[in-house]
Design a protein around this motif. Structure first.
Motif, PDB file in Angstrom:
ATOM      1  N   TYR A   1       4.093  -3.691   9.115  1.00  0.00           N
ATOM      2  CA  TYR A   1       3.431  -2.419   8.839  1.00  0.00           C
ATOM      3  C   TYR A   1       4.402  -1.272   9.075  1.00  0.00           C
ATOM      4  O   TYR A   1       5.302  -1.363   9.907  1.00  0.00           O
ATOM      5  N   TYR A   2       4.180  -0.173   8.351  1.00  0.00           N
ATOM      6  CA  TYR A   2       5.084   0.973   8.336  1.00  0.00           C
ATOM      7  C   TYR A   2       4.305   2.224   8.734  1.00  0.00           C
ATOM      8  O   TYR A   2       3.341   2.588   8.061  1.00  0.00           O
ATOM      9  N   ASP A   3       4.726   2.884   9.831  1.00  0.00           N
ATOM     10  CA  ASP A   3       4.035   4.100  10.250  1.00  0.00           C
ATOM     11  C   ASP A   3       4.627   5.309   9.521  1.00  0.00           C
ATOM     12  O   ASP A   3       5.547   5.178   8.696  1.00  0.00           O
ATOM     13  N   ALA A   4       4.109   6.503   9.806  1.00  0.00           N
ATOM     14  CA  ALA A   4       4.540   7.716   9.103  1.00  0.00           C
ATOM     15  C   ALA A   4       6.035   7.984   9.280  1.00  0.00           C
ATOM     16  O   ALA A   4       6.688   8.494   8.357  1.00  0.00           O
ATOM     17  N   ASN A   5       6.599   7.644  10.434  1.00  0.00           N
ATOM     18  CA  ASN A   5       8.026   7.906  10.666  1.00  0.00           C
ATOM     19  C   ASN A   5       8.909   7.091   9.719  1.00  0.00           C
ATOM     20  O   ASN A   5       9.842   7.624   9.104  1.00  0.00           O
ATOM     21  N   ILE A   6       8.634   5.811   9.592  1.00  0.00           N
ATOM     22  CA  ILE A   6       9.459   4.966   8.723  1.00  0.00           C
ATOM     23  C   ILE A   6       9.148   5.266   7.252  1.00  0.00           C
ATOM     24  O   ILE A   6      10.031   5.202   6.396  1.00  0.00           O
ATOM     25  N   GLN A   7       7.902   5.648   6.952  1.00  0.00           N
ATOM     26  CA  GLN A   7       7.574   6.066   5.590  1.00  0.00           C
ATOM     27  C   GLN A   7       8.414   7.277   5.203  1.00  0.00           C
ATOM     28  O   GLN A   7       8.964   7.341   4.097  1.00  0.00           O
ATOM     29  N   ARG A   8       8.532   8.235   6.110  1.00  0.00           N
ATOM     30  CA  ARG A   8       9.334   9.451   5.850  1.00  0.00           C
ATOM     31  C   ARG A   8      10.793   9.081   5.618  1.00  0.00           C
ATOM     32  O   ARG A   8      11.444   9.586   4.709  1.00  0.00           O
ATOM     33  N   LEU A   9      11.344   8.192   6.448  1.00  0.00           N
ATOM     34  CA  LEU A   9      12.731   7.760   6.292  1.00  0.00           C
ATOM     35  C   LEU A   9      12.942   7.144   4.904  1.00  0.00           C
ATOM     36  O   LEU A   9      13.922   7.457   4.216  1.00  0.00           O
TER      37      LEU A   9
ATOM     38  N   GLU B   1       0.836  -1.206   0.000  1.00  0.00           N
ATOM     39  CA  GLU B   1       0.000   0.000   0.000  1.00  0.00           C
ATOM     40  C   GLU B   1       0.867   1.252   0.000  1.00  0.00           C
ATOM     41  O   GLU B   1       0.571   2.225  -0.702  1.00  0.00           O
ATOM     42  N   PHE B   2       1.958   1.237   0.764  1.00  0.00           N
ATOM     43  CA  PHE B   2       2.866   2.383   0.788  1.00  0.00           C
ATOM     44  C   PHE B   2       3.463   2.608  -0.599  1.00  0.00           C
ATOM     45  O   PHE B   2       3.486   3.738  -1.109  1.00  0.00           O
ATOM     46  N   ALA B   3       3.915   1.538  -1.251  1.00  0.00           N
ATOM     47  CA  ALA B   3       4.493   1.655  -2.598  1.00  0.00           C
ATOM     48  C   ALA B   3       3.448   2.171  -3.583  1.00  0.00           C
ATOM     49  O   ALA B   3       3.766   2.958  -4.481  1.00  0.00           O
TER      50      ALA B   3
END
Length: 136
Positions: free
Chosen positions: A118-126, A47-49
């Motif tokens: 699962y990936y939260d906003a912090n790891i998404q930003r990284l 979903e992030f991708a």
């Protein structure tokens, strides 16, 4: 749980049931990257991708290679290979990965239950901050 997995696949396929072949290789400009919305809640890597691909604005474009993203996270010490209950190799968050914003939860898919990352906003930003390097 199975239904949520199917819905995640439909979202990843741009609302299509089943696989949709995309012919254009992924690319994104810095200006387009500025439009990527970080999610308020943790999401799976697919979903992030798909959120990244959507920001690029071309529905025929492939999404970023999730294998390259998780390989980069492994090189950073945020993920590691572990064996699941059946002895299959899985990429899972390390303690550092958990602190950086990854989490796990049980999901039910076509082949039964599995532990999903699962990936939260912090790891998404990284990941976004290093996307050029990751996708080289």
């Amino acid at each position: 749980h199975y239904v949520s997995g199917v819905l995640e696949q439909v979202i990843a396929n741009g609302g299509m049931v089943g696989r949709k072949e995309r012919s254009v290789e992924f690319s994104i400009t810095r200006a387009q990257m500025a439009h990527i919305q970080l999610t308020q809640f943790p999401v799976g890597i697919n979903e992030f991708a798909e959120n990244i691909r959507a920001a690029a604005g071309n529905p025929d474009m492939k999404r970023p290679n999730t294998g390259k993203i998780t390989a980069w996270l492994m090189r950073q010490g945020l993920m590691e290979l572990t064996a699941d209950a059946e002895g299959k190799s899985r990429r899972m968050p390390t303690e550092a990965g958990l602190r950086a914003g990854m989490s796990t939860r049980m999901r039910t898919g076509q082949n039964g239950e599995y532990l999903a990352v699962y990936y939260d906003a912090n790891i998404q930003r990284l990941i976004l901050d290093h996307l050029e390097e990751i996708l080289k």
